[in-house]
Design an enzyme around this catalytic site. Sequence first.
Site, PDB file in Angstrom:
ATOM      1  N   SER A  25       0.861  -1.188   0.000  1.00 47.88           N
ATOM      2  CA  SER A  25       0.000   0.000   0.000  1.00 47.88           C
ATOM      3  C   SER A  25       0.896   1.238   0.000  1.00 47.88           C
ATOM      4  O   SER A  25       2.118   1.138   0.207  1.00 47.88           O
ATOM      5  CB  SER A  25      -0.878   0.000   1.259  1.00 47.88           C
TER       6      SER A  25
ATOM      7  N   ASP B 275      -0.752  -1.494  -4.225  1.00 44.02           N
ATOM      8  CA  ASP B 275      -2.134  -1.618  -3.755  1.00 44.02           C
ATOM      9  C   ASP B 275      -2.719  -0.210  -3.559  1.00 44.02           C
ATOM     10  O   ASP B 275      -2.064   0.666  -2.988  1.00 44.02           O
ATOM     11  CB  ASP B 275      -2.113  -2.384  -2.416  1.00 44.02           C
TER      12      ASP B 275
ATOM     13  N   ASP C  63      -6.746   3.276  -7.816  1.00 42.62           N
ATOM     14  CA  ASP C  63      -8.047   3.284  -7.139  1.00 42.62           C
ATOM     15  C   ASP C  63      -8.700   4.654  -7.314  1.00 42.62           C
ATOM     16  O   ASP C  63      -8.584   5.528  -6.463  1.00 42.62           O
ATOM     17  CB  ASP C  63      -7.887   2.948  -5.651  1.00 42.62           C
TER      18      ASP C  63
ATOM     19  N   GLU D  13     -10.868   0.022  -9.816  1.00 44.15           N
ATOM     20  CA  GLU D  13     -11.941  -0.292  -8.855  1.00 44.15           C
ATOM     21  C   GLU D  13     -13.190   0.489  -9.220  1.00 44.15           C
ATOM     22  O   GLU D  13     -13.132   1.694  -9.484  1.00 44.15           O
ATOM     23  CB  GLU D  13     -11.507   0.050  -7.426  1.00 44.15           C
TER      24      GLU D  13
ATOM     25  N   HIS E 220     -12.010  -3.216   4.461  1.00 42.38           N
ATOM     26  CA  HIS E 220     -10.679  -3.505   5.007  1.00 42.38           C
ATOM     27  C   HIS E 220     -10.731  -3.632   6.526  1.00 42.38           C
ATOM     28  O   HIS E 220     -11.642  -3.116   7.164  1.00 42.38           O
ATOM     29  CB  HIS E 220      -9.698  -2.385   4.640  1.00 42.38           C
ATOM     30  N   GLY E 221      -9.716  -4.270   7.078  1.00 39.73           N
ATOM     31  CA  GLY E 221      -9.580  -4.315   8.535  1.00 39.73           C
ATOM     32  C   GLY E 221     -10.311  -5.487   9.166  1.00 39.73           C
ATOM     33  O   GLY E 221     -10.837  -6.370   8.480  1.00 39.73           O
TER      34      GLY E 221
ATOM     35  N   ASN F 153      -7.485 -10.210  -1.903  1.00 38.53           N
ATOM     36  CA  ASN F 153      -6.539  -9.387  -1.131  1.00 38.53           C
ATOM     37  C   ASN F 153      -6.584  -9.685   0.373  1.00 38.53           C
ATOM     38  O   ASN F 153      -7.663  -9.672   0.980  1.00 38.53           O
ATOM     39  CB  ASN F 153      -6.881  -7.904  -1.322  1.00 38.53           C
ATOM     40  N   ILE F 154      -5.402  -9.899   0.938  1.00 38.86           N
ATOM     41  CA  ILE F 154      -5.301 -10.278   2.354  1.00 38.86           C
ATOM     42  C   ILE F 154      -4.193  -9.485   3.037  1.00 38.86           C
ATOM     43  O   ILE F 154      -3.030  -9.563   2.635  1.00 38.86           O
ATOM     44  CB  ILE F 154      -5.021 -11.800   2.472  1.00 38.86           C
ATOM     45  N   ASP F 155      -4.570  -8.730   4.018  1.00 38.31           N
ATOM     46  CA  ASP F 155      -3.617  -7.954   4.813  1.00 38.31           C
ATOM     47  C   ASP F 155      -3.851  -8.202   6.303  1.00 38.31           C
ATOM     48  O   ASP F 155      -2.956  -8.628   7.047  1.00 38.31           O
ATOM     49  CB  ASP F 155      -3.782  -6.456   4.477  1.00 38.31           C
TER      50      ASP F 155
HETATM   51  O1  G3H Z   1      -5.640  -1.379   1.433  1.00 36.17           O
HETATM   52  C1  G3H Z   1      -5.737  -1.768   2.579  1.00 36.17           C
HETATM   53  C2  G3H Z   1      -4.660  -2.467   3.240  1.00 36.17           C
HETATM   54  O2  G3H Z   1      -5.133  -3.127   4.360  1.00 36.17           O
HETATM   55  C3  G3H Z   1      -3.467  -1.580   3.483  1.00 36.17           C
HETATM   56  O3  G3H Z   1      -3.543  -0.886   4.672  1.00 36.17           O
HETATM   57  O4  G3H Z   1      -2.698   1.404   4.107  1.00 36.17           O
HETATM   58  O5  G3H Z   1      -2.617   0.531   6.458  1.00 36.17           O
HETATM   59  O6  G3H Z   1      -1.091  -0.407   4.731  1.00 36.17           O
HETATM   60  P1  G3H Z   1      -2.419   0.229   5.017  1.00 36.17           P
HETATM   61  P1  13P Z   2      -8.122  -7.104   4.586  1.00 31.31           P
HETATM   62  O1  13P Z   2      -8.116  -5.921   5.479  1.00 31.31           O
HETATM   63  O2  13P Z   2      -9.423  -7.853   4.681  1.00 31.31           O
HETATM   64  O3  13P Z   2      -6.969  -8.006   4.784  1.00 31.31           O
HETATM   65  O4  13P Z   2      -8.053  -6.574   3.069  1.00 31.31           O
HETATM   66  C1  13P Z   2      -6.833  -6.188   2.493  1.00 31.31           C
HETATM   67  C2  13P Z   2      -6.998  -5.481   1.206  1.00 31.31           C
HETATM   68  O5  13P Z   2      -8.047  -5.466   0.580  1.00 31.31           O
HETATM   69  C3  13P Z   2      -5.810  -4.765   0.691  1.00 31.31           C
HETATM   70  O6  13P Z   2      -6.076  -4.060  -0.488  1.00 31.31           O
HETATM   71 ZN    ZN Z   3      -7.983  -3.142  -0.614  1.00 32.97          ZN
END
Ligand code: G3H
Ligand code: 13P
Ligand code: ZN
Length: 354
Positions: free
Chosen positions: A50, A83, A105, A142, A198-199, A275-277
């Site tokens: 990201s 991302d 995006d 998107e 997200h989250g 997508n997995i974060d």
């Molecule tokens: O796009 C969403 C992801 O969970 C990235 O989050 O911007 O805190 O790295 P972040």
């Molecule tokens: P999560 O917060 O569900 O892992 O989604 C991550 C995501 O979509 C990053 O672009």
């Molecule tokens: Zn995302």
Amino acid sequence: MALTSLRQLLDHAAENGYGMPAFNITNLETLQGVMQAAEATRSPVILQASQSARKYCDDIFIKHLFFAAIERYPHIPICVHQDHGSSLAVCTAAMDLGFSSVMMDGSLGEDQKSPSTYEYNAQVTRATSDAAHARGVSVEGEIGVLGSLETGTGEKEDGHGIEGTVDKALLLTDPAVAARFVLDTNVHALAVAVGTSHGAYKFTRRPTGDILAMDVIEAIHRQLPNTHLVMHGASTIPEDLQQLINDNGGSIPTTFGVPLEEAQRGIRSGVRKINIDTDIRMAMTGSMRKYFKENPSSFDVRALNKPGIARVKALCAERFERFGSAGHADKIVPIPLADMARRYAPGGSLAAKS
Ligand code: G3H
Ligand code: 13P
Ligand code: ZN
């Protein structure tokens, strides 16, 4: 060189009926967990950063982390993806670093906090496609806005996303608008809104069709059978990781993510990138909490990080297996980006039809 375009990986996934998890990388440890899982399952891999991850690591460090993975695992096809790029400038900077794929995006304005217009989104995404394709780089766009169908609000948990109430029409991608958008922008992959966010706090109960609209994915796939769809906010928020965090001093109210079965259902309807974060963050931080609780006098940062790397590895290996990408690494010969650029050029085999 194992650097691979998103387009090549997702085309292979579509031809062979599987999905690709795309993992957000924050540091060396999350990268090691993901790459060890890819190696163990012989899966191709999508590594994504990201804008905040780029800022946290510093562009030069993140570039070399990704290219270290490519050097260390030459037999694993690796896509390096931006991302949620918020502007053409952000995406161009990622391409300059050597990323093989970018997400523009444009569903949100440049602040990533307010919904944009269709015209803005189409224009900025098209400009990104034009710039990227000339370099052999893939583009994800998107259409629709991530947010909760339960509450009718956007999501701002990760520092971007809409705060407050959102027009419900925006929270569910309209298949006809999606079809127009793909034609207008020439994107290779399309992120859609179906109730994920997200989250960690996605759903207050195990999601059913009224709050996770898989039927909308199916409708979009009927309109766009050849477009690779992307599911954002696809972490499962595993119960055992919630417990690991809470048993070791954390405080996470009970919450529900996207069950693996729903992602698998999406894969049957054209979802190729998942997508997995958050799951990775939970695996790392839960492991750290446990280590600190059990070792209050330790200051060994290597011992602190090792259990988290192992948990990330196990989690990612399960995703590679369940989404079907395991075993495909050896079947893909990465096409250099310069060759991909020739294929996108007028008269090339992947040139736009419009
Ligand atoms: O796009 C969403 C992801 O969970 C990235 O989050 O911007 O805190 O790295 P972040
Ligand atoms: P999560 O917060 O569900 O892992 O989604 C991550 C995501 O979509 C990053 O672009
Ligand atoms: Zn995302």
